[in-house]
Every structure is written in C-alpha cells, then in structure tokens.
Design an enzyme around this catalytic site. Sequence first.
Site, short mmCIF file in Angstrom:
data_model
loop_
_atom_site.label_atom_id
_atom_site.label_comp_id
_atom_site.label_asym_id
_atom_site.label_seq_id
_atom_site.Cartn_x
_atom_site.Cartn_y
_atom_site.Cartn_z
N HIS A 193 5.70 -15.50 -88.13
CA HIS A 193 4.88 -16.71 -88.30
C HIS A 193 4.08 -17.09 -87.06
O HIS A 193 3.46 -18.16 -87.05
CB HIS A 193 5.74 -17.91 -88.68
CG HIS A 193 6.36 -17.80 -90.02
ND1 HIS A 193 5.75 -18.30 -91.15
CD2 HIS A 193 7.51 -17.24 -90.44
CE1 HIS A 193 6.52 -18.07 -92.20
NE2 HIS A 193 7.60 -17.41 -91.79
N LYS A 208 -0.26 -32.63 -88.11
CA LYS A 208 0.51 -31.40 -87.92
C LYS A 208 1.31 -31.57 -86.63
O LYS A 208 1.09 -32.55 -85.90
CB LYS A 208 -0.40 -30.17 -87.82
CG LYS A 208 -1.60 -30.32 -86.88
CD LYS A 208 -2.50 -29.10 -86.91
CE LYS A 208 -3.60 -29.15 -87.94
NZ LYS A 208 -3.59 -28.04 -88.88
N ARG A 209 2.24 -30.65 -86.35
CA ARG A 209 2.95 -30.75 -85.08
C ARG A 209 1.95 -30.84 -83.93
O ARG A 209 0.88 -30.24 -83.97
CB ARG A 209 3.85 -29.52 -84.87
CG ARG A 209 5.06 -29.45 -85.79
CD ARG A 209 5.97 -30.67 -85.71
NE ARG A 209 6.55 -30.84 -84.41
CZ ARG A 209 7.75 -30.39 -84.03
NH1 ARG A 209 8.51 -29.75 -84.90
NH2 ARG A 209 8.21 -30.57 -82.82
N LYS A 247 -2.89 -26.17 -81.12
CA LYS A 247 -3.50 -26.79 -82.29
C LYS A 247 -4.64 -27.74 -81.89
O LYS A 247 -5.42 -28.18 -82.72
CB LYS A 247 -2.45 -27.55 -83.09
CG LYS A 247 -1.39 -26.64 -83.74
CD LYS A 247 -0.38 -27.45 -84.52
CE LYS A 247 0.80 -26.65 -85.05
NZ LYS A 247 0.50 -25.83 -86.24
N THR A 280 -1.16 -24.32 -93.46
CA THR A 280 -1.04 -24.51 -94.91
C THR A 280 -1.59 -25.89 -95.30
O THR A 280 -2.00 -26.08 -96.44
CB THR A 280 0.42 -24.40 -95.38
OG1 THR A 280 1.25 -25.09 -94.44
CG2 THR A 280 0.86 -22.95 -95.46
N LYS A 305 -3.93 -27.66 -98.54
CA LYS A 305 -3.59 -28.90 -99.27
C LYS A 305 -4.77 -29.87 -99.26
O LYS A 305 -5.09 -30.49 -100.27
CB LYS A 305 -2.36 -29.57 -98.63
CG LYS A 305 -1.10 -28.72 -98.74
CD LYS A 305 0.04 -29.24 -97.85
CE LYS A 305 1.10 -28.14 -97.71
NZ LYS A 305 2.05 -28.39 -96.61
C1 4GP Z 1 3.90 -21.79 -88.59
C2 4GP Z 1 2.52 -21.36 -88.13
O1 4GP Z 1 2.22 -22.00 -86.92
C3 4GP Z 1 1.52 -21.77 -89.21
O2 4GP Z 1 0.25 -21.32 -88.85
C4 4GP Z 1 1.93 -21.18 -90.56
O3 4GP Z 1 1.10 -21.67 -91.56
C5 4GP Z 1 3.36 -21.56 -90.86
O4 4GP Z 1 4.23 -21.14 -89.82
C6 4GP Z 1 3.86 -20.94 -92.15
O5 4GP Z 1 3.67 -19.56 -92.11
N1 4GP Z 1 4.90 -21.45 -87.59
C7 4GP Z 1 5.91 -22.29 -87.32
C8 4GP Z 1 6.86 -21.83 -86.27
O6 4GP Z 1 6.08 -23.36 -87.91
O7 4GP Z 1 7.84 -22.57 -86.02
O8 4GP Z 1 6.62 -20.75 -85.70
#
Ligand code: 4GP
Length: 837
Positions: free
Chosen positions: A374, A567-568, A573, A678, A682
């Site tokens: 991810h 988002k976080r 980001k 994601t 949405k």
């Molecule tokens: C996240 C990615 O940062 C995000 O781009 C992606 O959409 C999501 O996973 C699902 O695949 N990664 C994390 C992480 O949340 O903790 O690495």
Amino acid sequence: VEASIPEPQRAAWKKYSAKEFTTPDEFEQAVVKHIETTLARSLFNCDEAAAYSGTALAFRDRLVIEWNRTQQQQTLADQKRVYYLSLEFLMGRALDNAMLNVGMKDVARKGLSELGFRMEDIVSQERDAALGNGGLGRLAACFLDSLATLNYPAWGYALRYKYGIFRQEIIDGYQVEVPDYWLDFNPWEFPRHDVTVDVQFYGNVRKYMDESGKQVSVWENGEIVTAVAYDAPVPGYGTRTTNNLRLWSSKASHGEFDFTKFNSGEYEASVADQQRAETISAVLYPNDSLERGKELRLKQQYFWCAASLYDIVRRFKKSKKAWKDFPNQVAIQLNDTHPTLAIPELQRILIDQEGLEWDEAWSIVQSTFGYTNHTVLPEALEKWSVPLIQHLLPRHLQIIYDINLNFLQYVERNFPKERDMLSRVSIIEESNPKMVRMAYLALIGSHKVNGVAELHSDLIKTTIFKDFVKIYGPDKFTNVTNGITPRRWLHQANPRLSELIASKLGSYDYLRDLTLLHKIEAYVDDKEFRKAFQDIKYANKARLAAYTLEVQGIKVNPKALFDIQVKRIHEYKRQQLNIFGVIHRYLELKAMSPKDRNKVQPRVSFFGGKAAPGYWMAKTVIHLINQVSKVINADKEIGDLLKVVFLEDYNVSKAEIIIPASDISEHISTAGTEASGTSNMKFVLNGGLVIGTCDGANIEITREVGEDNIFLFGNLSEDVEDLRHQHFYGDFKLDPMLQKVFDTIKSGMFGDAGQFSALVNSIVEHGDYYLVSDDFKSYIDTQKLIDEAYKDQEAWLTKTITSVSRMGFFSSDRCIDEYAEMIWNVEPLTPPKQNGA
Ligand code: 4GP
C-alpha cells in the site's frame, strides 16, 4: 448431520427456531423486548441511546440468523475460503449499514416512529468502530462489504483493540489525543469464550533427532497469552450471505486473578499478569506510515497471526483433507506487511507440528499467501531488528533464516554474475543491528504481489521490488486498482442521490453492478434530472453547513464553493500546500478593491484528519490550519468570501456527511507518493470534482471521467527525483508567491511565527522534499481555473453528472472479483433461495 438427530427433536427445534422480523409490528416487538429484557429499561426511561441499543439488537438477531446459516452452508460446501488478514478494519457504524443491506430501513423507520423516535437520531447514537488509521483500514472494510455482497466465503481477521484509534480534540488550535472508549456498548460483537488460542512468546528452541534420524525443533518454555475470539457479522447487500469478522482479544492464560498473591496482600501483583496480557490488544498503533519499532507492536502482529492461523488450520483439519490441498481450500491475503509473520508461522506449523518436509511445506505456504503493498514511502516499509525477533520468537527467526538461505541460493544459481544483488534482496539487512525486511519476506512467501493503482503497481516494480521482478519474472506482480463500496459511499451517505439514480435506472441494481451508472449520462441534458441533482448537492452542502455550525461553531454559506481535503495529515499528502494556498488567497483578497472583491467566487476550505501522535510536522500543519482559520473567519472585511474550517475528529461517520457536500476535493500528494487514494473516488461518485496531482488513482479517475472533468496540476512522478536532486545540489528558488505567504507567517499574523518555523524551513532550507514550492504556482493557477469554472453553474453541473455516470469502474466489487480471479482462485457460493435450514 441433520439425519443423526431424532425427528421429534428436529421438529421441536424447527418450530421454535428464531424468526426474522419482516413488518414494522414485528420489528417493534423485537425492539421493545430487547429494551425491556436485555436492557432492563421501560417506556418511561427509554432515551435515544436505549432506543438505538434496542434497534441494534433487533437487527443483530436478524444478522445472526443469516450468519449462522451462511457459516453452515459454507462449512457444508467445503470450498475454498478467503481470509483477509488486516491489522485495521475501519468499519464505522454498523446499524445503518445493516438496515440498508438487509433492505429493512423503511420498516425500521416506521417502527421507530411509532415508538416515538426519529431514525436519524437513533442512527447517530452509534459509536464508530474505528479500528484503523486511514485508507488501508477503510479499504479492508469496503472489501468485507463486497465479499459478502458477492457471496464469497470469506473471513476477516484482526485485533479487538480496546481503545480504537484515539479521538482527536482540538484545543487552542492543537491536536490533543484522548482515548476512544468504543467498546462501552457494542452490540455487534459476540464473545466466543469457547474459541480461544494459546499463543506463545519468548522461550527457547530445543533440537533433537527422532528415532528415524530426523531433526526436530521444539519451541518451549515460553510465556503464554490467550487469544479470545469476538465475532462480528458482516452482511452483504441484497443477499443473505453474512460473513464473519473475527477479532482477537488478549487475556492472561491462567485467568485474570491470582488468589494466592491477593491473599498474601499483593493486591497489585494479583492482577498484573492480566494487565500485561491485555496490553497486547489494548491499542491500535496510530501509525500511518510513521513511527515503528515498538516491541509491543511486533507482539501484536504475532499474537494476531498465530491465533488466526491456528483457527484457519483447525478448520482445515476438520475436513480431513491432505495437506497438499491446503491452498485449494485456503487463500490468505496479507494487507500490507503487518501480517507477514503468518508466513513463517504457517511454515512452522507444517514442519514442526505436522511433520512435513521443508520443501513441501514451503510450496504450500507460497501458494496460500498473497501480499498487497500500500505504499512506497521508505519509512513505511517495516523492518524488525533480529535481536528483537530472536528474543520474542526464537523459532521463527530460525525459519526466516532458512527461508532466506534457500532464496539466496536460488538467486545465486540463477544470477551467478550478480553477486551484489544478494545483499540487496536478502531478507536480512546487514545493518547494526541486523534487520528483517518484512516486505521482502512477504513477497518471497507469496505467489502474487499487487499494488493498489496502476501507477503504484508500476512503481513498485521499478523501485522497491525491481530486483525481484528480475528474479521471479513479471507475472508474480499484478495490479488491482482500489475501489469503494457504493452501498456505504452512495446509498447510505447520500440517500437522495441514490434514490434519484434508481428512479432513472428503474431499480437499485446499480448498487450491485456499478457499471450500470453509465446509463445516467443519457440524462445529462434532462432539465428535471439536472435540477434534482443540483438540489441534492445543495441540500448536502446545507447539511454540512448545519453540522459545521453545530459542532465547530462556524457559520458558512452553502452557496459558496465547498473545497474539502479530508485524510490523514501527512507531509506527502500536502495539506501544507492547501493551507499555504488559502493564505495566498486571503492575501489576494485583502489587496483587492471592494469592487473587485465582489467578483470573487466565495469559498469555504474544509480540512479534516488526524496526525500520528508522534508526528510533529503533521501536528504543526493542523495548528497552522486552525490559526489561519481563526484569523480569516474573524475578518469582517472578507466575510463569506473565504472561510476556513478544521473539522475535528474525522472518521467514517463524519465522512458520510462531509463527502457528499463537496464541490471540489483535494488529492494533491507529491506525484508518486500516494499509492491510490480512495476518498477521491468517493467524492466524485457523490457529484464533486477533484483537484489533484497525477498520482495514484487520480490517473485512472481521469481516464474514466475525461480530462475535462478533473483539475490536474503539478509535476509528474518521473520528474520528482530530478527535482529533489536539483534542490539539493543546484540552487533552490522559492516560488515568489509562496515567499509572500511565508513572509506573512513570519510577520506573526497567525500567532507566534516560531511555532511554524520548522514547517517553513523544511521547504526553504531543507530541500523541500515534497516539492511544495515546485507545484505552488500550478496549484494556484488551477484553483483560479476552478473559480472560473464554478461560475458557470450549468457547465459545472454537466461535469459533475458526467463524472458520476463514469465512475462504475471504482466499485470495490470489481476489485474483489479481480482478486478472486487473479490471486485467490475462489468462487462465490450463492445462498439458497428460501429459509431452508
Ligand atoms: C494507504 C495509501 O496511502 C492510500 O493511497 C491507499 O488508497 C490506501 O492505503 C488503500 O490502498 N496506505 C495506508 C498505510 O493507509 O497505512 O500505508
């Protein structure tokens, strides 16, 4: 099985077996019964919280009936199941989802109203199950919804964190973390005190030769902690399939309480073991790509993997099949590297406990696992120190070394001329101390590795896993672009839009086949449809405005352009780019004549998201946003032209209010850093447009909706490395507009400038790693284009409707079908038509 039970018993059982409610009357009966008997309340002291509990319990009964039936059917069918191992499941609220998925929300609404309650008030009583940080955890939750909806036999496995992710409070503009007591009342889980697993830690390995001369390893003298299963039903939409999410909770293996110690006056010691054991499932590491290396986290990972594998293996062994059939019955997906220890654990079970030969065992292991990556952020690639693993899991370390040895020998044989490749691909990093590279172990132990969007899947093949593509060939690697469940993210979050679409398409079938959405493009010029679509967007904005006033005390005008980034909080980001842009906009407005100002498009900039507690820079960004918000919102001269809102404690249930209300949302990561994203999907699905970089799934969204319907800007991922290099070795020129923004911050307009100096200096003095300055101008120019475009409301509306109609690709149902076919090789199991127990 049934035939072995005598007929009279069977008849009695069938006669009295639990029935599902189907009418408002039956629903009310169920609710009142639960309120009066389960909760011991009455008509006279039933508040909304109690009404919620009664409703949830009534629905839980319904789900459990289906859950039991599904599990029975799956056991009898004895076909391959999927096990999704994820440390995070960001489920959000369950009641609304359950009502919609079983198609009983209207029944419940009517019933509740007869009992004197409003559906909206009841639904909002529920606490979010916030067992996750961000995208990775929410993706797992969307996947569970799709797996059940598509009738795949599937279980999720995770930990039952006593405190989910922290609740975020903003105090004096700063993030403060407070515990989330989400389990105070959670009707959705079933404790399974009979399903426990003893998990071992520490200890030593004893080796000996058995009578046949075979080496045997015994891991002994460890400390035991018990895992107790808690199950939560996961209902599919429009199907009776109800899958299971199993969460493990930790407790001391010999009970909670030591009487001997208590009696000799050692009161604290008497419960100490229990507390120590409980710590394992106490907290979710608020981690998001940062902060690792905690022993407790490694303990969590093993505890969860060991308990889950024991459970999976126990289920398999009941079928009495040969071990070689294991991969035909079991597919385990590793959601990122967190569950990687499942690989050496399965190998250990097979060779140490079941007596298989190494090679046979290893081939079973490799065929069983799939691994999803991810992120390519280097700091997020997990590594654990060898001494730590040696101490905690001595037998696993030996197995990891053996896996590595076999692998390196294979590489040596096949690439004899590339000796330096060996140290690059070794699972063990030769640092001090030595480290175990979990991503490599996950990759080597799996038969497929996938990224989560096209660009990201390409990037992993050319960067972090480049050598492995050479070693294994490209077929081991694949892409599954992320998706979202349209049930929660359209039907539940935006019921009016969902209804409007259904009215045009003739049914809600599109919620099960999102590609049907393309048919609404035919209505893009339909006056009545356009008006309805626009009214819905306005109503959703008004709902967010009301929420903002109620919760944040800030009044915003729903007629303004709503610009949202939730988002976080993370430097990659680039919320800092956004807030610097807001400051720039404010400065421009202040410099204008009142006459010119009146021509400007009013805007509200919304932010939301949590920062990892130890991530200082992210916390500084939150603080800056709040300080800027304070100054701008109080500026009478600016009024409604610009408002800035930081929405506290962003989570799934808040996202359901926020996302349908956007005109534009921001997905503006440094190109090449956001694996997919994601929320971008949405927002567009709910009739908002995107400003974004050419990163992650933004690229595929552009492919689907068309370049005219998205606002892309900024440098491309292929240029990022050069730019970083230039920053370091050439002369770094700060964008002049950004310079002005920094001057303003330094002037103290937003409070003590010292508080923000690290943030500013990361750009001005420390190489601007995230290319904020390089992208600033094109970001600002693009925002101007957005202001202009928004003035033409008709054209804007056309863009949004067109985009919605082209979002069919981004359903998580499509993802799950792709995983099922390319990675898991599993088939759906359709439930029987009638209640034929
Ligand atoms: C996240 C990615 O940062 C995000 O781009 C992606 O959409 C999501 O996973 C699902 O695949 N990664 C994390 C992480 O949340 O903790 O690495």
